[in-house]
Design an enzyme around this catalytic site. Structure first.
Site, mmCIF file in Angstrom:
data_model
loop_
_atom_site.group_PDB
_atom_site.id
_atom_site.type_symbol
_atom_site.label_atom_id
_atom_site.label_comp_id
_atom_site.label_asym_id
_atom_site.label_seq_id
_atom_site.Cartn_x
_atom_site.Cartn_y
_atom_site.Cartn_z
ATOM 1 N N GLN A 59 3.148 10.016 1.178
ATOM 2 C CA GLN A 59 4.445 9.327 1.143
ATOM 3 C C GLN A 59 5.265 9.681 -0.094
ATOM 4 O O GLN A 59 6.461 9.403 -0.140
ATOM 5 C CB GLN A 59 4.249 7.807 1.192
ATOM 6 C CG GLN A 59 3.705 7.325 2.525
ATOM 7 C CD GLN A 59 3.641 5.820 2.554
ATOM 8 O OE1 GLN A 59 2.693 5.227 2.081
ATOM 9 N NE2 GLN A 59 4.680 5.186 3.071
ATOM 10 N N CYS A 74 6.759 -0.017 6.974
ATOM 11 C CA CYS A 74 6.277 1.145 6.225
ATOM 12 C C CYS A 74 7.406 1.612 5.320
ATOM 13 O O CYS A 74 8.549 1.705 5.768
ATOM 14 C CB CYS A 74 5.868 2.250 7.200
ATOM 15 S SG CYS A 74 5.291 3.751 6.389
ATOM 16 N N LEU A 75 7.092 1.887 4.074
ATOM 17 C CA LEU A 75 8.134 2.363 3.145
ATOM 18 C C LEU A 75 8.758 3.663 3.637
ATOM 19 O O LEU A 75 9.886 3.972 3.283
ATOM 20 C CB LEU A 75 7.548 2.562 1.745
ATOM 21 C CG LEU A 75 7.031 1.309 1.046
ATOM 22 C CD1 LEU A 75 6.459 1.659 -0.324
ATOM 23 C CD2 LEU A 75 8.117 0.269 0.909
ATOM 24 N N HIS A 123 -3.619 1.174 7.888
ATOM 25 C CA HIS A 123 -2.269 1.757 7.852
ATOM 26 C C HIS A 123 -2.224 2.935 6.875
ATOM 27 O O HIS A 123 -1.710 4.011 7.205
ATOM 28 C CB HIS A 123 -1.270 0.661 7.440
ATOM 29 C CG HIS A 123 0.143 1.112 7.315
ATOM 30 N ND1 HIS A 123 1.147 0.674 8.152
ATOM 31 C CD2 HIS A 123 0.741 1.969 6.445
ATOM 32 C CE1 HIS A 123 2.294 1.254 7.797
ATOM 33 N NE2 HIS A 123 2.075 2.039 6.759
ATOM 34 N N GLU A 124 -2.781 2.732 5.676
ATOM 35 C CA GLU A 124 -2.726 3.797 4.664
ATOM 36 C C GLU A 124 -3.623 4.963 5.041
ATOM 37 O O GLU A 124 -3.268 6.124 4.829
ATOM 38 C CB GLU A 124 -3.105 3.244 3.280
ATOM 39 C CG GLU A 124 -2.241 2.094 2.783
ATOM 40 C CD GLU A 124 -0.748 2.345 2.892
ATOM 41 O OE1 GLU A 124 -0.304 3.515 2.789
ATOM 42 O OE2 GLU A 124 -0.005 1.369 3.104
ATOM 43 N N HIS A 126 -1.921 7.358 7.286
ATOM 44 C CA HIS A 126 -1.000 8.300 6.629
ATOM 45 C C HIS A 126 -1.717 9.599 6.254
ATOM 46 O O HIS A 126 -1.123 10.676 6.298
ATOM 47 C CB HIS A 126 -0.414 7.683 5.353
ATOM 48 C CG HIS A 126 0.785 6.805 5.591
ATOM 49 N ND1 HIS A 126 1.948 7.260 6.178
ATOM 50 C CD2 HIS A 126 1.004 5.500 5.289
ATOM 51 C CE1 HIS A 126 2.828 6.260 6.227
ATOM 52 N NE2 HIS A 126 2.272 5.175 5.708
ATOM 53 N N GLY A 165 0.831 -1.193 0.000
ATOM 54 C CA GLY A 165 0.000 0.000 0.000
ATOM 55 C C GLY A 165 0.861 1.237 0.000
ATOM 56 O O GLY A 165 2.040 1.195 0.383
#
Ligand code: NI
Length: 179
Positions: free
Chosen positions: A51, A100-101, A142-143, A146, A46
């Protein structure tokens, strides 16, 4: 399509709340195309627009197809694009390990709902709803976080539940591995 640079957690941009999308135009389409390109380049599940430095309420998620030992597809590829998402219902609770990226090199244990009902708009502006469980539900949570300026680091079950990923295992990227 372009692979965009990922903003990492020390950047205050990731702590801001993203703005509602009002224009469903070719710029939005281009943003989403770039997000998929970037997601694939980093092998994530995701990605949220902040991000890549864009403070708009957009996230994408992708669960790869699954195959049995004979090579037959047992679950199809699932792709999601959420514009202006709203989580309407959350149920259940489970401890999950996430990455997480934007927090490269780490994973941590967080609590997530096991079921969510989430509503959003597609690229054409049309509203839709999805009921998601388990891994998909966790990716969505999670997304969505953000877009609110929240990182999984804020949700660790305890401060010692953050782990360095051993070198050579970095492929376990953005979001959630059920274990
Ligand atoms: Ni993330």
């Amino acid at each position: 399509m372009t692979v965009r640079e990922i903003v990492t957690s020390e950047n205050p941009l990731l702590r801001r709340r993203s703005k509602k999308v009002r224009q469903f135009d070719e710029n939005l389409q281009e943003l989403v195309d770039d997000m998929f390109e970037t997601l694939h380049a980093y092998h994530g599940l995701g990605l949220a627009a902040p991000q890549i430095g864009v403070l708009q309420r957009v996230f994408i998620a992708e669960l790869p197809a699954e195959y049995d030992e004979a090579g037959n597809e047992t679950a199809p590829l699932e792709q999601y694009v959420f514009i202006n998402p709203e989580i309407r219902r959350m149920r259940g609770e489970e401890e999950m390990e996430e990455g997480c990226l934007s927090v490269p090199g780490y994973r941590g244990v967080v609590k997530r709902a096991t079921l969510v009902h989430i509503k959003g708009q597609g690229l054409n502006g049309r509203p839709f709803r999805v009921r998601a469980t388990d891994l998909l539900a966790e990716v969505f949570q999670h997304e969505f976080d953000h877009l609110e300026g929240i990182l999984y680091l804020d949700r660790l079950v305890s401060p010692d539940k953050l782990f360095l990923i051993p070198v050579g295992q970095e492929e376990a990227n953005e979001t959630v591995m059920a274990d």
